[in-house]
Design a protein around this motif. Structure first.
Motif, PDB file in Angstrom:
ATOM      1  N   GLU A 171       0.813  -1.310   0.037  1.00 47.06           N
ATOM      2  CA  GLU A 171      -0.023  -0.132  -0.050  1.00 47.06           C
ATOM      3  C   GLU A 171       0.906   1.278  -0.095  1.00 47.06           C
ATOM      4  O   GLU A 171       0.425   2.169  -0.839  1.00 47.06           O
TER       5      GLU A 171
ATOM      6  N   GLN B 203       2.635   1.938  -3.255  1.00 47.72           N
ATOM      7  CA  GLN B 203       1.676   2.388  -4.427  1.00 47.72           C
ATOM      8  C   GLN B 203       1.160   3.822  -4.055  1.00 47.72           C
ATOM      9  O   GLN B 203       1.335   4.558  -5.217  1.00 47.72           O
ATOM     10  N   LYS B 204       0.851   3.927  -2.892  1.00 51.20           N
ATOM     11  CA  LYS B 204       0.659   5.344  -2.636  1.00 51.20           C
ATOM     12  C   LYS B 204       1.666   6.623  -2.610  1.00 51.20           C
ATOM     13  O   LYS B 204       1.169   7.955  -2.999  1.00 51.20           O
TER      14      LYS B 204
ATOM     15  N   ARG C  63       4.124   6.164  -4.436  1.00 48.83           N
ATOM     16  CA  ARG C  63       5.031   5.702  -5.850  1.00 48.83           C
ATOM     17  C   ARG C  63       6.595   5.722  -5.444  1.00 48.83           C
ATOM     18  O   ARG C  63       7.238   6.345  -5.942  1.00 48.83           O
TER      19      ARG C  63
ATOM     20  N   GLU D 237       0.791  -9.828  -6.894  1.00 47.36           N
ATOM     21  CA  GLU D 237       0.129 -10.649  -7.746  1.00 47.36           C
ATOM     22  C   GLU D 237      -0.919 -11.307  -7.316  1.00 47.36           C
ATOM     23  O   GLU D 237      -1.968 -11.473  -8.083  1.00 47.36           O
TER      24      GLU D 237
ATOM     25  N   LEU E 176      -2.387  -7.141  -8.636  1.00 47.01           N
ATOM     26  CA  LEU E 176      -1.601  -5.848  -9.091  1.00 47.01           C
ATOM     27  C   LEU E 176      -0.534  -6.256 -10.222  1.00 47.01           C
ATOM     28  O   LEU E 176      -0.087  -7.326 -10.222  1.00 47.01           O
ATOM     29  N   ASN E 177      -0.355  -5.297 -11.172  1.00 43.54           N
ATOM     30  CA  ASN E 177       0.330  -5.297 -12.179  1.00 43.54           C
ATOM     31  C   ASN E 177       1.749  -4.474 -11.765  1.00 43.54           C
ATOM     32  O   ASN E 177       1.751  -3.502 -11.363  1.00 43.54           O
TER      33      ASN E 177
ATOM     34  N   LYS F 236       3.022  -1.716 -13.822  1.00 43.54           N
ATOM     35  CA  LYS F 236       1.980  -0.598 -13.838  1.00 43.54           C
ATOM     36  C   LYS F 236       1.395  -0.059 -12.678  1.00 43.54           C
ATOM     37  O   LYS F 236       1.442   1.182 -12.448  1.00 43.54           O
ATOM     38  N   ASP F 237       1.140  -0.692 -11.612  1.00 41.53           N
ATOM     39  CA  ASP F 237       0.661  -0.527 -10.267  1.00 41.53           C
ATOM     40  C   ASP F 237       1.659  -0.113  -9.372  1.00 41.53           C
ATOM     41  O   ASP F 237       1.243   0.548  -8.416  1.00 41.53           O
ATOM     42  N   LEU F 238       3.013  -0.480  -9.597  1.00 40.39           N
ATOM     43  CA  LEU F 238       3.879   0.025  -8.637  1.00 40.39           C
ATOM     44  C   LEU F 238       4.918   0.649  -9.748  1.00 40.39           C
ATOM     45  O   LEU F 238       4.901   0.726 -10.583  1.00 40.39           O
TER      46      LEU F 238
END
Length: 421
Positions: A173, A176-177, A179, A198, A202-203, A206-208
């Protein structure tokens, strides 16, 4: 930031000295260190006097072999021998910045000097740059593992998230948030985070937002590196050091060995005699960090490697350590922590019903797993044993109870069955 920005450049001119300049640099650093340590460290003075080593006669790098090597496991005993950690320190405890505790137990002092652990060169070489957001997933409790990496990252202009280990959901989390662009921790824990991400759908690309990873604390296979670099689309390089002496070596983009940090002089020695070996020969890594506060001169790390002096495409001219090919003794490094048989024996002594024990270390999927086998007729204190083990060793094993006689008569107390491709 482009990949080129992360893979080019040199942090310090000391990394590109020619051979003559480097030898002169080593001589000056060692001469100053030996003189200072002999004057202010009671333990060093005793060691030198016993070996009849005269600092004033130190004229060439080869003269260093006249000083007997200091085994890492000796620190446990030596530190208990009086004030200033048994005379190993050259100043009082109150003059330090921090004091850590590593398995052994061994106390690890930190001085108030800038970048005491010496990792700034390493992080730059690996690819960290100003304005990176770095998430440190190593232990912050008593062990220096987490804090020793904060100052060098700040020196490079990075922001640090002191995440510590565990709680994969929170780690992801945060990544992600905020970056997060940089990961600092063990390779197996990054693999664990990848698996958890995964599972959540999540990708990883792209998501991280990871771009660079500095990994340490475990043996690191090329198969695992390739696997994780492709999954995250990152640059992943490793560093090598200990809590006693700090940074010893680090990879560059070309990943052809560990460039020896300019803060230390490294020898490869015969494990039994302490005699330096020729380049390319496998022996024990012996480190003399240029640290006047805690002068562990010729500290034998217990790790096996070899020296390579071939030119590197990155431009750094320092000698390089090859792969860490094993350990000299029965000590195992599991999930970044050293596990000593005598420590486990101290835990087992509390449980008189346990007849024999053995630890088995494996790494299915590249992640370290530790199993504690105990021979016992009847045992109702499993939770107590696991709590005592974690309290003492800082790791929690899987416990398997065996009937007496199940283990072979001749066993290694720590059986390392890990396989690296």
């Amino acid at each position: 930031m482009t990949r080129k920005d992360r893979t080019e450049g040199i942090f310090s001119r000391r990394e590109v000295l020619d051979e003559g300049e480097r030898r002169q640099f080593y001589l000056i650093q060692l001469k100053n260190l030996l003189s200072y340590a002999y004057r202010y460290s009671e333990d060093v003075k005793k060691r030198f006097d016993r070996a009849q080593f005269n600092v004033e006669r130190f004229k060439a790098l080869g003269d260093l072999k006249q000083i007997p090597i200091l085994k890492k496991k000796e620190l446990i005993f030596l530190q208990s021998m009086g004030p200033r950690l048994g005379g190993l320190l050259t100043k009082d405890l109150g003059e330090l910045k921090r004091i850590f505790l590593s398995p052994g137990p061994i106390f690890d002092p930190e001085d108030r000097s800038d970048d005491y652990w010496g990792y700034t060169e390493a992080f730059y070489s690996v690819g960290f740059r100003p304005n990176d957001v770095a998430q440190i997933t190593l232990n912050y409790h008593l062990s220096p593992a987490g804090l020793m990496f904060e100052e060098p990252l700040r020196n490079l202009g990075c922001a640090v998230i002191p995440a510590g280990p565990g709680n994969a959901a929170t780690q992801l989390e945060v990544m992600q948030k905020l970056r997060v662009s940089g990961y600092v921790g063990s390779p197996s824990y990054l693999l664990h985070l990848a698996q958890k991400a995964e599972e959540k759908g999540l990708n990883l690309r792209k998501d991280l937002f990871l771009e660079v990873a500095f990994v340490t604390g475990e043996k690191f296979s090329e198969k695992m590196r390739s696997h994780l670099e492709k999954k995250f689309d990152i640059i992943m390089r490793q560093g090598y050091g200990t809590a006693d002496v700090g940074c010893v070596g680090y990879e560059c983009f070309h990943k052809n060995g560990l460039h020896i940090a300019s803060r230390a002089y490294v020898e490869i020695c015969h494990p039994d005699t302490g005699i330096p070996l020729k380049d390319g020969e496998v022996g024990e890594i012996v480190v003399t960090a240029f640290n006047e506060t805690y002068p562990l001169i010729r500290l034998a790390t217990g790790d096996l490697s070899y020296l390579d002096r071939q030119p590197c495409a990155c431009g750094r001219t320092s000698p390089r350590l090859g792969a860490i090919v094993g350990r000299v003794d029965t000590t195992a490094r599991i999930k970044g922590m050293f596990v000593y048989p005598h420590q486990v024996e101290q835990v087992m002594a509390r449980f008189e019903e346990i007849k024999r024990w053995q630890i088995e270390v494996t790494n299915p999927g590249g992640i370290d797993e530790m199993t504690l086998f105990v021979e016992v007729t009847s045992f109702e204190r499993a939770d107590e044993l696991l709590h005592a083990f974690r309290e003492r060793i800082k790791l929690r094993p899987e416990l398997k109870i065996l009937v007496p006689g199940s283990l072979p008569q001749q066993i290694r107390l720590i059986e390392d069955k890990r396989v690296w491709d």
